[in-house]
Motif scaffolding. Structure first.
Motif, PDB file in Angstrom:
ATOM      1  N   MET A   1       0.844  -1.186   0.000  1.00  0.00           N
ATOM      2  CA  MET A   1       0.000   0.000   0.000  1.00  0.00           C
ATOM      3  C   MET A   1       0.883   1.241   0.000  1.00  0.00           C
ATOM      4  N   LYS A   2       0.575   2.206  -0.856  1.00  0.00           N
ATOM      5  CA  LYS A   2       1.397   3.399  -0.948  1.00  0.00           C
ATOM      6  C   LYS A   2       0.592   4.623  -0.526  1.00  0.00           C
ATOM      7  N   GLU A   3       1.291   5.562   0.105  1.00  0.00           N
ATOM      8  CA  GLU A   3       0.675   6.820   0.479  1.00  0.00           C
ATOM      9  C   GLU A   3       1.214   7.904  -0.441  1.00  0.00           C
ATOM     10  N   SER A   4       0.326   8.789  -0.887  1.00  0.00           N
ATOM     11  CA  SER A   4       0.784   9.913  -1.703  1.00  0.00           C
ATOM     12  C   SER A   4       0.963  11.117  -0.799  1.00  0.00           C
ATOM     13  N   TYR A  72     -13.673   4.789  -1.004  1.00  0.00           N
ATOM     14  CA  TYR A  72     -12.872   3.887  -1.830  1.00  0.00           C
ATOM     15  C   TYR A  72     -13.263   4.094  -3.290  1.00  0.00           C
ATOM     16  N   ARG A  73     -12.255   4.066  -4.167  1.00  0.00           N
ATOM     17  CA  ARG A  73     -12.530   4.217  -5.586  1.00  0.00           C
ATOM     18  C   ARG A  73     -11.470   3.500  -6.405  1.00  0.00           C
ATOM     19  N   ILE A  74     -11.843   3.148  -7.619  1.00  0.00           N
ATOM     20  CA  ILE A  74     -10.910   2.626  -8.613  1.00  0.00           C
ATOM     21  C   ILE A  74     -10.765   3.690  -9.680  1.00  0.00           C
ATOM     22  N   GLU A  82      -4.303   0.463 -18.843  1.00  0.00           N
ATOM     23  CA  GLU A  82      -2.852   0.321 -18.680  1.00  0.00           C
ATOM     24  C   GLU A  82      -2.433   0.602 -17.233  1.00  0.00           C
ATOM     25  N   VAL A  83      -3.031   1.617 -16.628  1.00  0.00           N
ATOM     26  CA  VAL A  83      -2.773   1.943 -15.224  1.00  0.00           C
ATOM     27  C   VAL A  83      -4.117   2.007 -14.506  1.00  0.00           C
ATOM     28  N   ILE A  84      -4.300   1.084 -13.546  1.00  0.00           N
ATOM     29  CA  ILE A  84      -5.522   1.049 -12.740  1.00  0.00           C
ATOM     30  C   ILE A  84      -5.105   1.182 -11.282  1.00  0.00           C
ATOM     31  N   LEU A  85      -5.709   2.119 -10.576  1.00  0.00           N
ATOM     32  CA  LEU A  85      -5.375   2.352  -9.177  1.00  0.00           C
ATOM     33  C   LEU A  85      -6.590   2.122  -8.281  1.00  0.00           C
ATOM     34  N   LEU A  86      -6.363   1.425  -7.189  1.00  0.00           N
ATOM     35  CA  LEU A  86      -7.347   1.354  -6.116  1.00  0.00           C
ATOM     36  C   LEU A  86      -6.929   2.386  -5.081  1.00  0.00           C
ATOM     37  N   GLU A  87      -7.842   3.278  -4.712  1.00  0.00           N
ATOM     38  CA  GLU A  87      -7.506   4.358  -3.796  1.00  0.00           C
ATOM     39  C   GLU A  87      -8.471   4.412  -2.617  1.00  0.00           C
ATOM     40  N   LYS A  88      -7.933   4.797  -1.484  1.00  0.00           N
ATOM     41  CA  LYS A  88      -8.717   5.065  -0.279  1.00  0.00           C
ATOM     42  C   LYS A  88      -8.405   6.493   0.129  1.00  0.00           C
ATOM     43  N   LYS A  89      -9.439   7.338   0.126  1.00  0.00           N
ATOM     44  CA  LYS A  89      -9.246   8.741   0.478  1.00  0.00           C
ATOM     45  C   LYS A  89      -9.856   8.993   1.849  1.00  0.00           C
ATOM     46  N   ILE A  90      -9.049   9.516   2.746  1.00  0.00           N
ATOM     47  CA  ILE A  90      -9.470   9.765   4.125  1.00  0.00           C
ATOM     48  C   ILE A  90      -9.502  11.269   4.364  1.00  0.00           C
ATOM     49  N   THR A  96      -6.764  15.892   4.093  1.00  0.00           N
ATOM     50  CA  THR A  96      -6.967  14.629   3.392  1.00  0.00           C
ATOM     51  C   THR A  96      -5.673  13.819   3.295  1.00  0.00           C
ATOM     52  N   LYS A  97      -5.849  12.512   3.224  1.00  0.00           N
ATOM     53  CA  LYS A  97      -4.748  11.590   2.974  1.00  0.00           C
ATOM     54  C   LYS A  97      -5.249  10.562   1.971  1.00  0.00           C
ATOM     55  N   LYS A  98      -4.396  10.186   1.047  1.00  0.00           N
ATOM     56  CA  LYS A  98      -4.797   9.222   0.022  1.00  0.00           C
ATOM     57  C   LYS A  98      -3.830   8.041   0.008  1.00  0.00           C
TER      58      LYS A  98
END
Length: 233
Positions: A1-4, A72-74, A82-90, A96-98
């Motif tokens: 899991m990565k944090e931006s 939660y979103r894709i 080509e690039v698909i991301l699963l993201e959790k935005k808090i 905010t943190k993603k």
């Protein structure tokens, strides 16, 4: 899991007229870099599939302004797989943190499947995928709506600043068309309006603040997910 970015970031949103947005884009382009992913056109299309549970908790929390809350979103870009991301935005205390995890097409299909079964593949999945799979089982978390729009992004390393302009925000219920070039969609914003978002870590450099002229801007609590769900319910 990565944090931006850092733990939590400031995030401010403003509704602009297209004319005002065009002026700001030109001024910001002179002092900030274009996002490297924007390519020759300076923009790209974002499509996001948002999830919610059987009680529409995320939708209702947005409506009530609940803090903290999470979604939660894709996400995919320009209709490509080509690039698909699963993201959790808090969101917490107005910041905010993603968290994000790159996923493949099989994981995408697994998350969209209309089933509560975890399956044998559950234990081999990365943490964020496991988290959403568990919510599918315990909260009947399901895909609810596609949010699509065209984004023009600018970045500045000092302060980790990101300013984006989102146009043509629209919704779609057609998950099977998520990666198709032509996505059936319904506009949800009045014609002639643009959403500007300003995101930064600890500080917004003075020269950017002065260029924006924030005294002339009207901050909003705009939520793309909430607006698109409201139109689809």
């Amino acid at each position: 899991m990565k944090e931006s970015g850092m733990e939590f970031r400031h995030e401010y949103k403003f509704m602009l007229s297209v004319t005002h947005a065009a002026c700001l884009k030109a001024e910001i382009a002179a002092i900030m870099d274009q996002d490297e992913h924007a390519g020759g056109t300076g923009s790209y299309e974002i499509r996001s599939i948002y999830f919610d549970d059987w009680q529409d908790t995320c939708f209702k929390q947005n409506e009530a302004g609940t803090d903290p809350r999470q979604k939660y979103r894709i996400r995919a870009y320009n209709g490509s797989d080509e690039v698909i991301l699963l993201e959790k935005k808090i969101k917490r205390n107005g910041m905010t943190k993603k968290l994000h995890q790159r996923i493949d097409k099989d994981q995408y299909e697994l998350l969209l499947a209309d089933t509560d079964s975890l399956g044998e593949e559950f234990h081999s999945q990365p943490d964020l995928v496991k988290e959403l799979l568990m919510l599918k089982q315990t909260r009947q978390m399901r895909p609810k709506v596609i949010v699509a729009y065209q984004r023009t992004p600018f970045v500045e390393k000092s302060g980790n600043v990101r300013i984006t302009f989102d146009d043509g925000i629209s919704s779609s219920p057609d998950f099977s068309d998520f990666f198709k070039e032509q996505l059936h969609r319904r506009p949800v914003m009045p014609v002639g309006e643009t959403l500007m978002e300003i995101k930064f870590d600890e500080f917004l450099p003075t020269y950017i603040k002065e260029t924006l002229g924030q005294g002339d801007l009207s901050q909003t609590t705009f939520s793309k997910y909430y607006l698109c769900r409201r139109y689809s319910l």
